[in-house]
Write a protein that holds these residues in place. Structure first.
Motif, mmCIF file in Angstrom:
data_model
loop_
_atom_site.group_PDB
_atom_site.id
_atom_site.type_symbol
_atom_site.label_atom_id
_atom_site.label_comp_id
_atom_site.label_asym_id
_atom_site.label_seq_id
_atom_site.Cartn_x
_atom_site.Cartn_y
_atom_site.Cartn_z
ATOM 1 N N GLN A 20 0.859 -1.181 0.000
ATOM 2 C CA GLN A 20 0.000 0.000 0.000
ATOM 3 C C GLN A 20 0.892 1.226 0.000
ATOM 4 O OE1 GLN A 20 -3.484 0.532 -0.114
ATOM 5 N NE2 GLN A 20 -2.688 2.606 -0.449
ATOM 6 N N GLY A 21 0.790 2.028 -1.076
ATOM 7 C CA GLY A 21 1.600 3.232 -1.163
ATOM 8 C C GLY A 21 1.163 4.282 -0.160
ATOM 9 N N GLY A 22 1.988 5.284 0.006
ATOM 10 C CA GLY A 22 1.664 6.368 0.928
ATOM 11 C C GLY A 22 2.723 7.449 0.883
ATOM 12 N N HIS A 23 2.501 8.501 1.650
ATOM 13 C CA HIS A 23 3.451 9.608 1.682
ATOM 14 C C HIS A 23 4.645 9.238 2.551
ATOM 15 C CE1 HIS A 23 5.055 13.676 2.034
ATOM 16 N NE2 HIS A 23 4.297 13.969 0.987
ATOM 17 N N ALA A 24 5.819 9.680 2.125
ATOM 18 C CA ALA A 24 7.040 9.331 2.858
ATOM 19 C C ALA A 24 7.039 9.880 4.277
ATOM 20 C CB ALA A 24 8.265 9.847 2.096
ATOM 21 N N SER A 25 6.256 10.923 4.525
ATOM 22 C CA SER A 25 6.213 11.503 5.879
ATOM 23 C C SER A 25 5.325 10.704 6.819
ATOM 24 C CB SER A 25 5.709 12.945 5.804
ATOM 25 O OG SER A 25 4.355 12.970 5.354
#
Length: 277
Positions: free
Chosen positions: A182-187
């Motif tokens: 599941q992709g997401g923001h690096a932060s």
């Protein structure tokens, strides 16, 4: 025709590399040389030359591969690849040149009784060219008793040929491992399931197959050669594909590697809550 300058010919092939099943200029150049030597020549998916002498009905084949690799050449010599992103990095330019040199020698000094078939095979790198030539009817049309080939080895002493009884090369098997996270923001890494970190764990785990799960001396190599993801500089990837290469000496080891790869991948997938296939 004047004697073939084999060094110059090899440099010429090196400058014009072509990928598997796209070796059109290469095939035309090979066919032209064979015809100039007086060798009966046909062009299909590959190039085939037939040299017959005497009345004997025995026949052998001599074979070379023609295709290059999708690799950018960073060399600076004066015969560097002129095709961006394509290079003769596996020596097939040398193989074609050696076989044409053999054709020249046999055509000029035909001290044999029978037939020699010169086989120039496309698409060796992906393992498709030999079957394509067989499916085209090569062996029905020209039923040779044996086929010989040679592979160059940079660093081997000049004039030396290496061989041995029995097996000399390992098998090659290619693999792809797909990680669906599941992709997401690096932060905010806790929100997703970072496929590249999981992929790195898979890569490390695969190295234990040879070092800890097969007998010492098995002669197996497991290599991950590509990691492809849908991530960006500030976005964690949800999809990662690992591609690689397995070499083995016996079918049993090859099958065991496949089983262990699936076992490790599925276990890591379960531990991280992602699908790995």
């Amino acid at each position: 025709m004047p004697p073939i300058d084999l060094s110059a010919l090899r440099h010429e092939f090196h400058k014009m590399p072509e990928l598997g099943f796209a070796e059109e200029r290469t095939k035309a150049r090979i066919a032209g040389i064979l015809e100039d030597l007086g060798v009966e020549t046909t062009i299909g998916v590959g190039v085939v030359g037939v040299l017959k002498r005497g009345s004997g009905n025995r026949a052998i084949g001599l074979r070379a591969d023609m295709d290059a690799l999708p690799i950018h050449e960073a060399s600076s010599h004066d015969y560097v690849s002129q095709t961006p992103g394509v290079m003769h990095a596996c020596g097939h330019d040398g193989h074609m040149t050696m076989l044409l040199g053999a054709a020249e020698a046999l055509a000029e000094d035909s001290n044999f009784d029978g037939t020699v078939v010169f086989i120039f095979q496309p698409n060796e790198e992906h393992g498709l060219g030999a079957q394509a030539m067989i499916s085209e009817g090569l062996l029905e049309r020209l039923p040779v008793e044996e086929i010989y080939a040679i592979h160059n080895l940079p660093g081997a002493p000049v004039g030396q040929v290496s061989t041995r009884p029995g097996q000399i090369c390992s098998s090659e098997s290619l693999f792809e491992i797909l990680i669906e996270g599941q992709g997401g923001h690096a932060s905010m890494p806790q929100v997703g399931r970072d496929a590249i970190t999981i992929g790195a764990e898979v890569v490390q785990a695969l190295q234990t197959i040879v070092s800890r799960k097969l007998a010492p001396g098995a002669g197996v190599v497991v290599s991950v050669t590509e990691i492809l993801t849908d991530g960006q500089r500030n976005a964690l990837p949800g999809i990662a594909t690992l591609k690689g290469d397995v070499r083995a000496r016996v079918p049993e080891d090859r099958e065991e590697v496949a089983r262990l790869m699936r076992q490790l991948a599925e276990g890591i997938g379960t531990a991280h809550g992602v699908k790995i296939s």
